[in-house]
Design a protein around this motif. Structure first.
Motif, PDB file in Angstrom:
ATOM      1  N   TYR A  31       0.836  -1.202   0.000  1.00 39.12           N
ATOM      2  CA  TYR A  31       0.000   0.000   0.000  1.00 39.12           C
ATOM      3  C   TYR A  31       0.872   1.254   0.000  1.00 39.12           C
ATOM      4  O   TYR A  31       1.971   1.261   0.565  1.00 39.12           O
ATOM      5  CB  TYR A  31      -0.896   0.037   1.236  1.00 39.12           C
ATOM      6  CG  TYR A  31      -1.904  -1.076   1.332  1.00 39.12           C
ATOM      7  CD1 TYR A  31      -3.109  -1.022   0.640  1.00 39.12           C
ATOM      8  CD2 TYR A  31      -1.655  -2.197   2.131  1.00 39.12           C
ATOM      9  CE1 TYR A  31      -4.040  -2.046   0.729  1.00 39.12           C
ATOM     10  CE2 TYR A  31      -2.579  -3.231   2.229  1.00 39.12           C
ATOM     11  CZ  TYR A  31      -3.767  -3.149   1.529  1.00 39.12           C
ATOM     12  OH  TYR A  31      -4.683  -4.160   1.631  1.00 39.12           O
ATOM     13  N   ALA A  32       0.366   2.300  -0.611  1.00 44.59           N
ATOM     14  CA  ALA A  32       1.000   3.618  -0.568  1.00 44.59           C
ATOM     15  C   ALA A  32      -0.007   4.629  -0.049  1.00 44.59           C
ATOM     16  O   ALA A  32      -1.102   4.757  -0.607  1.00 44.59           O
ATOM     17  CB  ALA A  32       1.478   4.029  -1.959  1.00 44.59           C
ATOM     18  N   ILE A  33       0.337   5.323   1.024  1.00 39.98           N
ATOM     19  CA  ILE A  33      -0.542   6.361   1.558  1.00 39.98           C
ATOM     20  C   ILE A  33      -0.469   7.588   0.654  1.00 39.98           C
ATOM     21  O   ILE A  33       0.616   8.044   0.302  1.00 39.98           O
ATOM     22  CB  ILE A  33      -0.133   6.731   2.997  1.00 39.98           C
ATOM     23  CG1 ILE A  33      -0.412   5.556   3.939  1.00 39.98           C
ATOM     24  CG2 ILE A  33      -0.879   7.971   3.474  1.00 39.98           C
ATOM     25  CD1 ILE A  33      -0.038   5.811   5.386  1.00 39.98           C
ATOM     26  N   VAL A  34      -1.636   8.126   0.286  1.00 38.47           N
ATOM     27  CA  VAL A  34      -1.659   9.283  -0.597  1.00 38.47           C
ATOM     28  C   VAL A  34      -2.212  10.540   0.056  1.00 38.47           C
ATOM     29  O   VAL A  34      -1.918  11.652  -0.395  1.00 38.47           O
ATOM     30  CB  VAL A  34      -2.433   8.996  -1.903  1.00 38.47           C
ATOM     31  CG1 VAL A  34      -1.708   7.958  -2.727  1.00 38.47           C
ATOM     32  CG2 VAL A  34      -3.853   8.538  -1.625  1.00 38.47           C
ATOM     33  N   LYS A  35      -3.031  10.392   1.117  1.00 41.08           N
ATOM     34  CA  LYS A  35      -3.460  11.593   1.837  1.00 41.08           C
ATOM     35  C   LYS A  35      -4.129  11.222   3.151  1.00 41.08           C
ATOM     36  O   LYS A  35      -4.596  10.096   3.335  1.00 41.08           O
ATOM     37  CB  LYS A  35      -4.389  12.468   1.003  1.00 41.08           C
ATOM     38  CG  LYS A  35      -5.776  11.907   0.767  1.00 41.08           C
ATOM     39  CD  LYS A  35      -6.624  12.951   0.018  1.00 41.08           C
ATOM     40  CE  LYS A  35      -8.031  12.443  -0.239  1.00 41.08           C
ATOM     41  NZ  LYS A  35      -8.862  13.464  -0.921  1.00 41.08           N
ATOM     42  N   LYS A  36      -4.159  12.186   4.047  1.00 39.59           N
ATOM     43  CA  LYS A  36      -4.845  12.027   5.320  1.00 39.59           C
ATOM     44  C   LYS A  36      -6.310  12.399   5.140  1.00 39.59           C
ATOM     45  O   LYS A  36      -6.632  13.426   4.550  1.00 39.59           O
ATOM     46  CB  LYS A  36      -4.194  12.927   6.373  1.00 39.59           C
ATOM     47  CG  LYS A  36      -4.801  12.829   7.764  1.00 39.59           C
ATOM     48  CD  LYS A  36      -4.042  13.735   8.731  1.00 39.59           C
ATOM     49  CE  LYS A  36      -4.649  13.726  10.118  1.00 39.59           C
ATOM     50  NZ  LYS A  36      -3.906  14.619  11.045  1.00 39.59           N
ATOM     51  N   LYS A  47      -6.096   7.740   3.274  1.00 42.68           N
ATOM     52  CA  LYS A  47      -6.387   7.082   2.011  1.00 42.68           C
ATOM     53  C   LYS A  47      -5.112   6.443   1.500  1.00 42.68           C
ATOM     54  O   LYS A  47      -4.036   7.047   1.557  1.00 42.68           O
ATOM     55  CB  LYS A  47      -6.910   8.078   0.972  1.00 42.68           C
ATOM     56  CG  LYS A  47      -7.165   7.428  -0.399  1.00 42.68           C
ATOM     57  CD  LYS A  47      -7.607   8.441  -1.445  1.00 42.68           C
ATOM     58  CE  LYS A  47      -7.764   7.769  -2.812  1.00 42.68           C
ATOM     59  NZ  LYS A  47      -8.182   8.724  -3.855  1.00 42.68           N
ATOM     60  N   ALA A  48      -5.220   5.206   1.005  1.00 46.06           N
ATOM     61  CA  ALA A  48      -4.071   4.511   0.440  1.00 46.06           C
ATOM     62  C   ALA A  48      -4.487   3.832  -0.860  1.00 46.06           C
ATOM     63  O   ALA A  48      -5.676   3.597  -1.098  1.00 46.06           O
ATOM     64  CB  ALA A  48      -3.527   3.484   1.420  1.00 46.06           C
ATOM     65  N   ILE A  49      -3.506   3.520  -1.686  1.00 48.04           N
ATOM     66  CA  ILE A  49      -3.757   2.752  -2.900  1.00 48.04           C
ATOM     67  C   ILE A  49      -2.860   1.530  -2.900  1.00 48.04           C
ATOM     68  O   ILE A  49      -1.799   1.525  -2.271  1.00 48.04           O
ATOM     69  CB  ILE A  49      -3.514   3.587  -4.177  1.00 48.04           C
ATOM     70  CG1 ILE A  49      -2.084   4.145  -4.194  1.00 48.04           C
ATOM     71  CG2 ILE A  49      -4.536   4.700  -4.302  1.00 48.04           C
ATOM     72  CD1 ILE A  49      -1.709   4.800  -5.513  1.00 48.04           C
TER      73      ILE A  49
END
Length: 220
Positions: A31-36, A47-49
């Motif tokens: 997973y990669a976190i993209v925003k709080k 939010k993660a993708i």
């Protein structure tokens, strides 16, 4: 840290509360976190993708070695596995890091609070009516299905409800509790809640709407 499978470099200023070992652990799980997305008393939500670009919400405890949320999520996941609590965001296997157990849940398209603000700025009365009817038609059935499954939702408000397409879902899933008759689960309170939701659209400005949103919760 950058993620090769993300199409642009991620601005990581929002990651500052997390230490590198937690971020690396999340990365190890794919997973990669993209925003709080927000914070609560017990957790912070990001939010993660994944590597295919699919979105998820990650629930990270605010305190190290806090397993209380994890225990509750395990129980709710078992209940979901039996076909119950399907009106809540789906629970996925957790990310297990040193000192942190991170919960992975379904990501909504938009919260009801955000949708109401969006609709306020549209000069489309019919769309607002459709939205109220959508919530009215689905919410009572959601609450009834919870009750029939032996559960209730103790913090019903627009911030804790979301949309996935046209499907209404409950998103603060750790607010699900075993059913208690004293909670006052009845049609009258449902109608009061829908009236409060309808009244949100009447103020003259956005600040008044945001104030009314804070009052738009399940009546006690």
């Amino acid at each position: 840290m950058t993620y090769e499978y993300y199409d642009e470099e991620v601005d990581q200023s929002f990651l500052l509360p997390l230490n590198d070992s937690v971020i690396d652990c999340i990365d190890h799980y794919g997973y990669a976190i993209v925003k709080k997305l927000g914070s609560g008393a017990q957790k912070t939500v990001f939010k993660a993708i994944d590597k295919q670009g699919r979105g998820y919400a990650l629930l990270i405890p605010r305190e190290k070695d806090d397993i209380s949320l994890g225990k509750q999520m395990d129980q709710l996941s078992l209940v979901q596995g039996k076909g119950l609590l399907t009106d809540m965001t789906k629970i996925y296997p957790p990310i297990l890091c040193p000192h942190y157990r991170i919960e992975v849940v379904e990501l909504i398209d938009i919260s009801l609070a955000e949708k109401i603000i969006e609709l306020y700025h549209k000069d489309d009365f019919n769309e607002k009516v459709r939205f109220i009817k959508l919530i009215d038609s689905q919410l009572w059935h959601i609450m009834e299905r919870l009750r029939q499954g032996g559960y209730m939702y103790t913090d019903l408000k627009v911030d804790n409800m979301g949309l996935i397409g046209d499907r209404v879902v409950l998103i603060d899933i750790d607010s699900a509790r075993p059913y208690d008759n004293s909670y006052g689960y009845n049609k009258n309170k449902h109608d009061v809640f829908i009236d409060r939701l309808t009244d949100v659209f009447t103020p003259p400005d956005e600040e008044s709407i945001k104030y009314n949103l804070r009052l738009c919760n399940w009546p006690r």
